[in-house]
Design a protein around this motif. Structure first.
Motif, PDB file in Angstrom:
ATOM      1  N   THR A  31       2.515  34.201  -6.663  1.00 42.39           N
ATOM      2  CA  THR A  31       4.035  34.205  -5.782  1.00 42.39           C
ATOM      3  C   THR A  31       4.093  32.821  -6.498  1.00 42.39           C
ATOM      4  O   THR A  31       3.514  31.405  -6.231  1.00 42.39           O
ATOM      5  N   TYR A  32       6.021  32.460  -6.575  1.00 40.86           N
ATOM      6  CA  TYR A  32       5.886  31.487  -6.863  1.00 40.86           C
ATOM      7  C   TYR A  32       6.467  30.594  -5.928  1.00 40.86           C
ATOM      8  O   TYR A  32       6.704  30.708  -5.153  1.00 40.86           O
ATOM      9  N   ILE A  33       5.649  29.292  -6.167  1.00 42.26           N
ATOM     10  CA  ILE A  33       5.749  28.144  -4.547  1.00 42.26           C
ATOM     11  C   ILE A  33       6.769  26.980  -5.251  1.00 42.26           C
ATOM     12  O   ILE A  33       5.584  26.607  -5.692  1.00 42.26           O
ATOM     13  N   THR A  34       7.238  26.973  -4.160  1.00 40.70           N
ATOM     14  CA  THR A  34       7.721  25.150  -4.759  1.00 40.70           C
ATOM     15  C   THR A  34       8.010  23.984  -3.704  1.00 40.70           C
ATOM     16  O   THR A  34       6.927  24.678  -2.329  1.00 40.70           O
ATOM     17  N   PRO A  35       7.812  23.640  -4.299  1.00 40.03           N
ATOM     18  CA  PRO A  35       8.105  22.640  -2.692  1.00 40.03           C
ATOM     19  C   PRO A  35       8.655  22.277  -1.604  1.00 40.03           C
ATOM     20  O   PRO A  35       9.971  22.578  -1.948  1.00 40.03           O
ATOM     21  N   PRO A  36       7.740  21.845  -0.367  1.00 38.07           N
ATOM     22  CA  PRO A  36       8.678  21.783   0.818  1.00 38.07           C
ATOM     23  C   PRO A  36      10.260  21.078   0.653  1.00 38.07           C
ATOM     24  O   PRO A  36      10.837  20.328   0.118  1.00 38.07           O
ATOM     25  N   ASN A 172       6.015  25.897   1.951  1.00 30.90           N
ATOM     26  CA  ASN A 172       6.987  27.131   1.624  1.00 30.90           C
ATOM     27  C   ASN A 172       5.694  28.256   0.846  1.00 30.90           C
ATOM     28  O   ASN A 172       5.980  29.420   0.416  1.00 30.90           O
ATOM     29  N   ALA A 173       4.151  27.396   1.411  1.00 28.98           N
ATOM     30  CA  ALA A 173       3.523  28.833   1.234  1.00 28.98           C
ATOM     31  C   ALA A 173       2.543  29.038   2.944  1.00 28.98           C
ATOM     32  O   ALA A 173       2.703  28.248   3.907  1.00 28.98           O
ATOM     33  N   PRO A 174       2.996  30.497   3.179  1.00 32.75           N
ATOM     34  CA  PRO A 174       2.504  31.262   2.054  1.00 32.75           C
ATOM     35  C   PRO A 174       4.334  31.800   1.805  1.00 32.75           C
ATOM     36  O   PRO A 174       4.703  32.448   0.974  1.00 32.75           O
ATOM     37  N   SER A 175       5.217  31.082   2.691  1.00 29.74           N
ATOM     38  CA  SER A 175       6.770  31.276   2.526  1.00 29.74           C
ATOM     39  C   SER A 175       7.589  31.117   3.504  1.00 29.74           C
ATOM     40  O   SER A 175       7.186  30.914   4.895  1.00 29.74           O
ATOM     41  N   PRO A 176       8.748  30.664   3.434  1.00 29.91           N
ATOM     42  CA  PRO A 176       9.234  30.110   4.536  1.00 29.91           C
ATOM     43  C   PRO A 176       9.100  30.477   6.107  1.00 29.91           C
ATOM     44  O   PRO A 176       9.252  30.424   6.461  1.00 29.91           O
ATOM     45  N   GLY A 177       9.735  31.603   5.520  1.00 25.67           N
ATOM     46  CA  GLY A 177       9.907  32.591   6.633  1.00 25.67           C
ATOM     47  C   GLY A 177       8.922  32.683   7.833  1.00 25.67           C
ATOM     48  O   GLY A 177       8.558  32.968   8.989  1.00 25.67           O
ATOM     49  N   TYR A 178       7.331  33.157   7.156  1.00 30.97           N
ATOM     50  CA  TYR A 178       6.154  33.107   7.517  1.00 30.97           C
ATOM     51  C   TYR A 178       6.288  31.323   8.399  1.00 30.97           C
ATOM     52  O   TYR A 178       5.811  32.261   9.744  1.00 30.97           O
ATOM     53  N   ASN A 179       6.525  30.393   7.522  1.00 33.24           N
ATOM     54  CA  ASN A 179       6.367  29.466   8.680  1.00 33.24           C
ATOM     55  C   ASN A 179       7.485  29.038  10.128  1.00 33.24           C
ATOM     56  O   ASN A 179       6.965  28.590  10.802  1.00 33.24           O
ATOM     57  N   ILE A 180       9.050  29.580   9.363  1.00 36.70           N
ATOM     58  CA  ILE A 180       9.761  29.760  10.858  1.00 36.70           C
ATOM     59  C   ILE A 180       8.959  30.372  11.967  1.00 36.70           C
ATOM     60  O   ILE A 180       8.913  30.388  13.268  1.00 36.70           O
ATOM     61  N   THR A 287       5.169  48.443   8.298  1.00 37.24           N
ATOM     62  CA  THR A 287       4.245  47.476   7.764  1.00 37.24           C
ATOM     63  C   THR A 287       4.075  45.893   7.823  1.00 37.24           C
ATOM     64  O   THR A 287       5.315  45.066   8.426  1.00 37.24           O
ATOM     65  N   ASN A 288       2.725  46.080   7.390  1.00 35.96           N
ATOM     66  CA  ASN A 288       2.569  44.651   6.858  1.00 35.96           C
ATOM     67  C   ASN A 288       2.973  43.807   5.761  1.00 35.96           C
ATOM     68  O   ASN A 288       3.570  44.557   5.358  1.00 35.96           O
ATOM     69  N   GLU A 289       2.659  42.435   5.555  1.00 35.42           N
ATOM     70  CA  GLU A 289       3.148  42.031   4.554  1.00 35.42           C
ATOM     71  C   GLU A 289       2.589  42.202   3.398  1.00 35.42           C
ATOM     72  O   GLU A 289       3.246  42.226   1.808  1.00 35.42           O
ATOM     73  N   SER A 290       1.593  43.644   3.245  1.00 32.50           N
ATOM     74  CA  SER A 290       1.378  44.181   1.961  1.00 32.50           C
ATOM     75  C   SER A 290       2.137  44.676   1.314  1.00 32.50           C
ATOM     76  O   SER A 290       2.324  44.718  -0.216  1.00 32.50           O
ATOM     77  N   PHE A 291       3.035  45.529   1.991  1.00 32.81           N
ATOM     78  CA  PHE A 291       3.973  46.085   1.599  1.00 32.81           C
ATOM     79  C   PHE A 291       5.439  46.364   1.755  1.00 32.81           C
ATOM     80  O   PHE A 291       6.170  46.313   1.359  1.00 32.81           O
ATOM     81  N   CYS A 292       5.281  45.222   2.786  1.00 34.15           N
ATOM     82  CA  CYS A 292       6.894  44.798   2.853  1.00 34.15           C
ATOM     83  C   CYS A 292       7.818  43.500   2.422  1.00 34.15           C
ATOM     84  O   CYS A 292       8.397  43.586   1.708  1.00 34.15           O
ATOM     85  N   ILE A 293       6.794  42.916   2.015  1.00 33.21           N
ATOM     86  CA  ILE A 293       6.663  41.368   0.385  1.00 33.21           C
ATOM     87  C   ILE A 293       7.257  42.632  -0.375  1.00 33.21           C
ATOM     88  O   ILE A 293       6.332  43.007  -1.053  1.00 33.21           O
ATOM     89  N   ASP A 294       7.673  41.979  -1.173  1.00 33.05           N
ATOM     90  CA  ASP A 294       7.859  42.204  -2.732  1.00 33.05           C
ATOM     91  C   ASP A 294       6.957  42.785  -3.716  1.00 33.05           C
ATOM     92  O   ASP A 294       5.710  41.878  -3.320  1.00 33.05           O
ATOM     93  N   ASN A 295       6.864  44.090  -4.152  1.00 30.33           N
ATOM     94  CA  ASN A 295       5.323  44.806  -4.704  1.00 30.33           C
ATOM     95  C   ASN A 295       5.726  45.286  -5.162  1.00 30.33           C
ATOM     96  O   ASN A 295       6.225  46.413  -5.506  1.00 30.33           O
ATOM     97  N   GLY A 296       4.590  45.735  -6.853  1.00 30.59           N
ATOM     98  CA  GLY A 296       4.840  46.241  -7.819  1.00 30.59           C
ATOM     99  C   GLY A 296       4.298  48.079  -7.323  1.00 30.59           C
ATOM    100  O   GLY A 296       5.137  48.762  -7.341  1.00 30.59           O
ATOM    101  N   ALA A 297       3.080  48.262  -6.655  1.00 31.30           N
ATOM    102  CA  ALA A 297       3.408  49.793  -5.648  1.00 31.30           C
ATOM    103  C   ALA A 297       4.637  50.496  -5.328  1.00 31.30           C
ATOM    104  O   ALA A 297       4.780  51.470  -5.187  1.00 31.30           O
ATOM    105  N   MET A 298       5.523  49.312  -4.995  1.00 31.02           N
ATOM    106  CA  MET A 298       6.781  50.302  -4.200  1.00 31.02           C
ATOM    107  C   MET A 298       7.428  51.073  -5.790  1.00 31.02           C
ATOM    108  O   MET A 298       8.711  51.399  -5.496  1.00 31.02           O
ATOM    109  N   ILE A 299       7.393  50.155  -6.228  1.00 33.18           N
ATOM    110  CA  ILE A 299       8.180  50.596  -7.509  1.00 33.18           C
ATOM    111  C   ILE A 299       7.860  51.460  -8.591  1.00 33.18           C
ATOM    112  O   ILE A 299       8.371  52.921  -8.258  1.00 33.18           O
ATOM    113  N   ALA A 300       6.479  51.430  -7.994  1.00 28.92           N
ATOM    114  CA  ALA A 300       5.810  52.368  -8.856  1.00 28.92           C
ATOM    115  C   ALA A 300       6.540  53.388  -7.818  1.00 28.92           C
ATOM    116  O   ALA A 300       6.190  54.622  -8.701  1.00 28.92           O
TER     117      ALA A 300
END
Length: 335
Positions: A31-36, A172-180, A287-300
């Motif tokens: 994951t590409y994470i930027t500063p707050p 922004n780590a692990p994600s802004p939505g999670y911290n909200i 589902t949880n973050e393993s498959f809700c968040i963008d991942n390669g398995a869903m494209i597979a």
């Protein structure tokens, strides 16, 4: 047994997953994470993916104990998404396709979320709430298409949450939505916000503007805390999504709801949707973050469905697009 490798990089996740007949063999991502206070811009996100994609590819193959010879097809995200990151991953997909002499499958990102959700949860024919940083749609299946019943008319709900997190300077780590989400759990005082449901569609830009104009003053005067504002925003936007999803269920006569996309792992959204489903005698799938968040398995997995239906892509047709509608895709693998 059919083995598909999927490459995802439409936003700030660089992910590669391997699926064998519905079994997830591996699914690493970076994951590409930027500063707050900062978002991620396409050029820098693409550079992140370029720097990590080969490392993720080797990890995916190693964890799955799969060799290139055993792979039947290479799936990749064609769109929608950010152009530069999409192109970076598509170039890798084209390259390994030619090196390994395997067919390509160009996948719609949204379809990937839906098919992964159906695989993991076992949902049969759900009304789908697809919520992420770039998309917000209410979807139902009919006649070999995923039909869009309602959607955002401006910005995605995930983008609204992310941009509000920047206003509050949340990490922004692990994600802004999670911290909200975590901060909202401490909120106790509700700030009435604009409620923008327009038929089956929703609008979030006005809510964000309303908060942008007032947040600083509300915080400085002590009328509301950051937690209160996060709580108020979540309660409002999630209520809008539950309302429009319930209306789509009533129209379709559906007794199932599937939440997918990055925002879909928000526990409060799942609670609110679950309550609505309970009152209707319906069932919620999430589902949880393993498959809700963008991942390669869903494209597979989406690539697997397409490949099994005889759908592949020629090299000339492996361009990417930032605008690729969910209802543009023929769903040949469903009755």
């Amino acid at each position: 047994m059919v083995v598909i490798i999927g490459l995802e990089g439409s936003a700030n996740k660089c992910g590669i997953g391997i699926i064998r007949d519905g079994e997830v063999l591996s699914n690493p991502r970076r994951t590409y994470i930027t500063p707050p206070g900062q978002g991620f811009i396409p050029h820098d996100t693409a550079k992140h993916h370029q720097a990590h994609v080969l490392e993720v590819l080797h990890q995916a193959l190693a964890e799955a104990s799969i060799t290139p010879e055993e792979i039947d097809a290479v799936a990749f995200t064609k769109g929608p998404g950010m152009a530069a990151p999409l192109i970076s991953m598509a170039v890798v997909a084209r390259t390994i396709s030619q090196l390994w002499n395997k067919p390509l499958v160009a996948v719609n990102h949204c379809i990937g979320h839906i098919e992964m959700g159906r695989l993991v949860t076992g949902a049969q024919n759900p009304t789908v709430l697809y919520v992420s940083g770039g998309n917000t749609q209410i979807i139902a299946y009919l006649g070999q298409r995923y039909r869009i019943f309602g959607e955002t008319i401006d910005m995605a709900v995930g983008n609204c949450l992310d941009r509000f997190a920047r206003i509050l300077m949340l990490s922004n780590a692990p994600s802004p939505g999670y911290n909200i989400e975590q901060m909202a759990k401490k909120g106790k005082k509700y700030l009435p916000l604009p409620y923008c449901v327009k038929g089956m569609d929703v609008s979030f830009s006005g809510i964000l503007s309303y908060l942008e104009e007032r947040a600083d003053k509300l915080l400085k005067t002590g009328q509301y805390s950051k937690a209160d504002l996060c709580f108020s925003l979540q309660e409002t936007v999630f209520a809008m999504l539950v309302e429009t999803t319930e209306r789509a269920m009533a129209h379709c006569g559906s007794q199932e709801v599937l939440i997918c996309g990055g925002v879909g792992c928000n526990v409060r959204l799942q609670e609110m949707m679950g309550k609505m489903c309970e009152e209707r005698g319906a069932k919620l799938f999430a589902t949880n973050e393993s498959f809700c968040i963008d991942n390669g398995a869903m494209i597979a997995q989406a690539g697997y469905c397409m490949f099994q239906s005889g759908i592949t892509s020629t090299l000339d047709d492996t361009w990417v697009t930032q605008r690729f509608r969910t209802d543009d895709v023929p769903v040949a693998w469903r009755d």
